[in-house]
Design a protein around this motif. Structure first.
Motif, PDB file in Angstrom:
ATOM      1  N   CYS A   5      74.241  23.771  73.637  1.00 43.88           N
ATOM      2  CA  CYS A   5      73.260  23.180  74.550  1.00 43.88           C
ATOM      3  C   CYS A   5      71.991  22.896  73.736  1.00 43.88           C
ATOM      4  O   CYS A   5      71.845  23.375  72.603  1.00 43.88           O
ATOM      5  CB  CYS A   5      72.953  24.128  75.704  1.00 43.88           C
ATOM      6  N   GLY A   7      69.022  24.022  73.964  1.00 41.58           N
ATOM      7  CA  GLY A   7      68.223  25.205  73.617  1.00 41.58           C
ATOM      8  C   GLY A   7      68.763  25.925  72.387  1.00 41.58           C
ATOM      9  O   GLY A   7      68.003  26.338  71.501  1.00 41.58           O
ATOM     10  N   VAL A   8      70.082  26.071  72.325  1.00 46.72           N
ATOM     11  CA  VAL A   8      70.712  26.761  71.188  1.00 46.72           C
ATOM     12  C   VAL A   8      70.594  25.897  69.930  1.00 46.72           C
ATOM     13  O   VAL A   8      70.249  26.382  68.847  1.00 46.72           O
ATOM     14  CB  VAL A   8      72.192  27.111  71.505  1.00 46.72           C
ATOM     15  N   ALA A  69      66.921  31.530  71.426  1.00 48.98           N
ATOM     16  CA  ALA A  69      66.780  30.742  72.657  1.00 48.98           C
ATOM     17  C   ALA A  69      66.611  31.602  73.918  1.00 48.98           C
ATOM     18  O   ALA A  69      65.894  31.227  74.834  1.00 48.98           O
ATOM     19  CB  ALA A  69      67.990  29.824  72.813  1.00 48.98           C
ATOM     20  N   CYS A  92      64.086  28.997  74.276  1.00 47.20           N
ATOM     21  CA  CYS A  92      64.335  27.723  74.947  1.00 47.20           C
ATOM     22  C   CYS A  92      63.167  27.448  75.914  1.00 47.20           C
ATOM     23  O   CYS A  92      62.753  28.344  76.651  1.00 47.20           O
ATOM     24  CB  CYS A  92      65.646  27.802  75.718  1.00 47.20           C
ATOM     25  N   LYS A  94      63.100  26.148  78.672  1.00 49.70           N
ATOM     26  CA  LYS A  94      63.457  26.445  80.078  1.00 49.70           C
ATOM     27  C   LYS A  94      63.371  27.940  80.352  1.00 49.70           C
ATOM     28  O   LYS A  94      62.985  28.375  81.429  1.00 49.70           O
ATOM     29  CB  LYS A  94      64.862  25.920  80.381  1.00 49.70           C
ATOM     30  N   VAL A  95      63.739  28.733  79.360  1.00 48.62           N
ATOM     31  CA  VAL A  95      63.635  30.196  79.500  1.00 48.62           C
ATOM     32  C   VAL A  95      62.149  30.580  79.521  1.00 48.62           C
ATOM     33  O   VAL A  95      61.710  31.431  80.300  1.00 48.62           O
ATOM     34  CB  VAL A  95      64.390  30.908  78.355  1.00 48.62           C
ATOM     35  N   THR A 164      69.184  31.337  83.763  1.00 43.79           N
ATOM     36  CA  THR A 164      69.405  29.891  83.615  1.00 43.79           C
ATOM     37  C   THR A 164      70.887  29.498  83.613  1.00 43.79           C
ATOM     38  O   THR A 164      71.215  28.356  83.904  1.00 43.79           O
ATOM     39  CB  THR A 164      68.766  29.363  82.314  1.00 43.79           C
ATOM     40  N   THR A 165      71.749  30.452  83.272  1.00 46.73           N
ATOM     41  CA  THR A 165      73.176  30.112  83.176  1.00 46.73           C
ATOM     42  C   THR A 165      73.992  30.611  84.373  1.00 46.73           C
ATOM     43  O   THR A 165      75.226  30.613  84.317  1.00 46.73           O
ATOM     44  CB  THR A 165      73.762  30.704  81.878  1.00 46.73           C
ATOM     45  N   CYS A 192      69.603  26.129  84.607  1.00 47.04           N
ATOM     46  CA  CYS A 192      69.427  25.058  83.633  1.00 47.04           C
ATOM     47  C   CYS A 192      70.307  23.862  84.003  1.00 47.04           C
ATOM     48  O   CYS A 192      71.480  24.040  84.352  1.00 47.04           O
ATOM     49  CB  CYS A 192      69.822  25.616  82.276  1.00 47.04           C
ATOM     50  N   ALA A 194      71.606  21.803  82.070  1.00 45.21           N
ATOM     51  CA  ALA A 194      72.743  21.718  81.143  1.00 45.21           C
ATOM     52  C   ALA A 194      73.897  22.575  81.683  1.00 45.21           C
ATOM     53  O   ALA A 194      75.058  22.184  81.644  1.00 45.21           O
ATOM     54  CB  ALA A 194      72.333  22.205  79.758  1.00 45.21           C
ATOM     55  N   THR A 195      73.539  23.747  82.222  1.00 49.85           N
ATOM     56  CA  THR A 195      74.551  24.649  82.786  1.00 49.85           C
ATOM     57  C   THR A 195      75.195  23.997  84.004  1.00 49.85           C
ATOM     58  O   THR A 195      76.416  23.981  84.157  1.00 49.85           O
ATOM     59  CB  THR A 195      73.876  25.969  83.221  1.00 49.85           C
ATOM     60  N   ALA A 275      77.825  27.123  76.022  1.00 48.11           N
ATOM     61  CA  ALA A 275      76.646  26.467  75.428  1.00 48.11           C
ATOM     62  C   ALA A 275      76.410  26.887  73.978  1.00 48.11           C
ATOM     63  O   ALA A 275      75.659  26.241  73.260  1.00 48.11           O
ATOM     64  CB  ALA A 275      75.415  26.785  76.267  1.00 48.11           C
TER      65      ALA A 275
HETATM   66  S1  SF4 Z   1      71.675  26.937  78.618  1.00 42.33           S
HETATM   67 FE1  SF4 Z   1      69.860  25.743  79.175  1.00 42.33          FE
HETATM   68  S2  SF4 Z   1      68.267  27.293  79.416  1.00 42.33           S
HETATM   69 FE2  SF4 Z   1      69.899  28.289  78.282  1.00 42.33          FE
HETATM   70  S3  SF4 Z   1      69.358  27.990  76.138  1.00 42.33           S
HETATM   71 FE3  SF4 Z   1      70.676  26.285  76.718  1.00 42.33          FE
HETATM   72  S4  SF4 Z   1      69.288  24.615  77.328  1.00 42.33           S
HETATM   73 FE4  SF4 Z   1      68.126  26.534  77.339  1.00 42.33          FE
END
Ligand code: SF4
Length: 294
Positions: A5, A7-8, A69, A92, A94-95, A164-165, A192, A194-195, A275
């Motif tokens: 994802c 963030g990672v 992240a 990340c 978002k976190v 977030t996941t 998130c 992405a999740t 992710a």
């Molecule tokens: S899953 Fe979303 S919130 Fe978590 S690290 Fe990846 S992009 Fe960031």
């Protein structure tokens, strides 16, 4: 929707950039739950910081610690600084947003529920920003804790934030349970995108495929959650359009693919990945499936 994802990927890029510029780069916890990738990162100068690393040793002097992240608690960050490390924050965004939200709510006197896994690094990190927050892992947990809190202080203001996941349906069930006890609760959707996108894509994949492979580490929370989403969608009664009895296999690499998947038992195999699963692992799985089915 496969591979790292955003963030990672961002955290890995930041760590490698730091490694190119500094003698020694550590990460506070593994950047990714994959031993092969960790080994590659180590070869490029990025190592996981051991709790008991000797900060006086020459190897550690002038070292940079990259925060991964999932983020860390402010207390953990302060401890690293006290030990003399320079910090590069690759949490990340978002976190980070969830951490800030939890902090602001807590400082405003709102009691924060965190829906997620008690021992997950992201939840531990957020809790550090709202030390009086309460982590709930499931509906039962949420109801029990909320009822206790109601008995203690019925006027308390309540909010809930999700890991977030977290799967959307799990968060909906937990927040509904909290709302039955505290009807005026504020529910923040911090899942998130992405999740969410990955889980929704997997659900539609489950409708089309005859069997599903989830690629990723068993110690990766979001990989396990994807497997649970696939199990629910592929099992009888798993929701609209779900065909009964489709097999789901969680594999860490191509060597773990079950023989039935390789024998051509299933006409269509869908692949999804956590992710933090490297593209190479997904490619390796795809190559083996194609090769055995030629
Ligand atoms: S899953 Fe979303 S919130 Fe978590 S690290 Fe990846 S992009 Fe960031």
């Amino acid at each position: 929707m496969l591979g790292y994802c955003a963030g990672v990927r961002r955290a890995i890029d930041i760590a490698l950039r730091e490694a190119a510029a500094h003698q020694k780069v550590y990460t506070a916890g593994p950047l990714i739950h994959n031993p092969v990738v960790l080994e590659t990162l180590k070869m490029r100068g990025v190592e996981v910081l051991e709790e008991d690393a000797d900060t006086q040793s020459a190897a550690v002097q002038d070292a940079v610690v990259v925060i991964r992240a999932h983020g860390v608690t402010p207390q953990a960050e302060a401890r690293l600084k006290e030990r003399g490390f320079r910090i590069t924050d690759a949490s990340c965004p978002k976190v980070k947003k969830s951490q800030t939200l939890a902090k602001e709510l807590s400082q405003a006197g709102v009691r924060v529920f965190l829906a997620g896994e008690k021992r997950h690094a992201e939840i531990i990190g957020i809790q550090g920003y709202a030390p009086d927050s309460i982590v709930v892992e499931n509906v039962r947990d949420a109801l029990e804790t909320a009822l206790l809190l109601l008995a203690e202080d019925p006027a308390t203001k309540i909010a809930v934030i999700a890991q977030t996941t977290l799967a959307e349906e799990d968060y909906a069930a937990i927040s509904d349970a909290l709302q039955t006890v505290f009807p005026r609760i504020t529910i923040y959707n911090t899942i998130c995108s992405a999740t969410r996108t990955r889980q929704n894509a997997l659900r539609s994949l489950c409708e089309k495929a005859d069997a599903i492979i989830i690629a990723g580490g068993r110690n990766s929370a979001n990989t396990r959650r994807l497997a649970a989403v696939a199990e629910a969608a592929c099992s009888a009664g798993g929701g609209a359009g779900a065909a009964p009895g489709k097999p789901v296999a969680l594999v860490e690499n191509a060597r773990e693919i079950p023989e039935a998947f390789l024998r051509g038992t299933y006409a269509t195999i869908g692949i999804s990945a956590g992710a933090s699963t490297p593209d190479e692992i997904v490619d390796e799985i795809e190559r083996l499936l194609l090769w055995r089915r030629r």
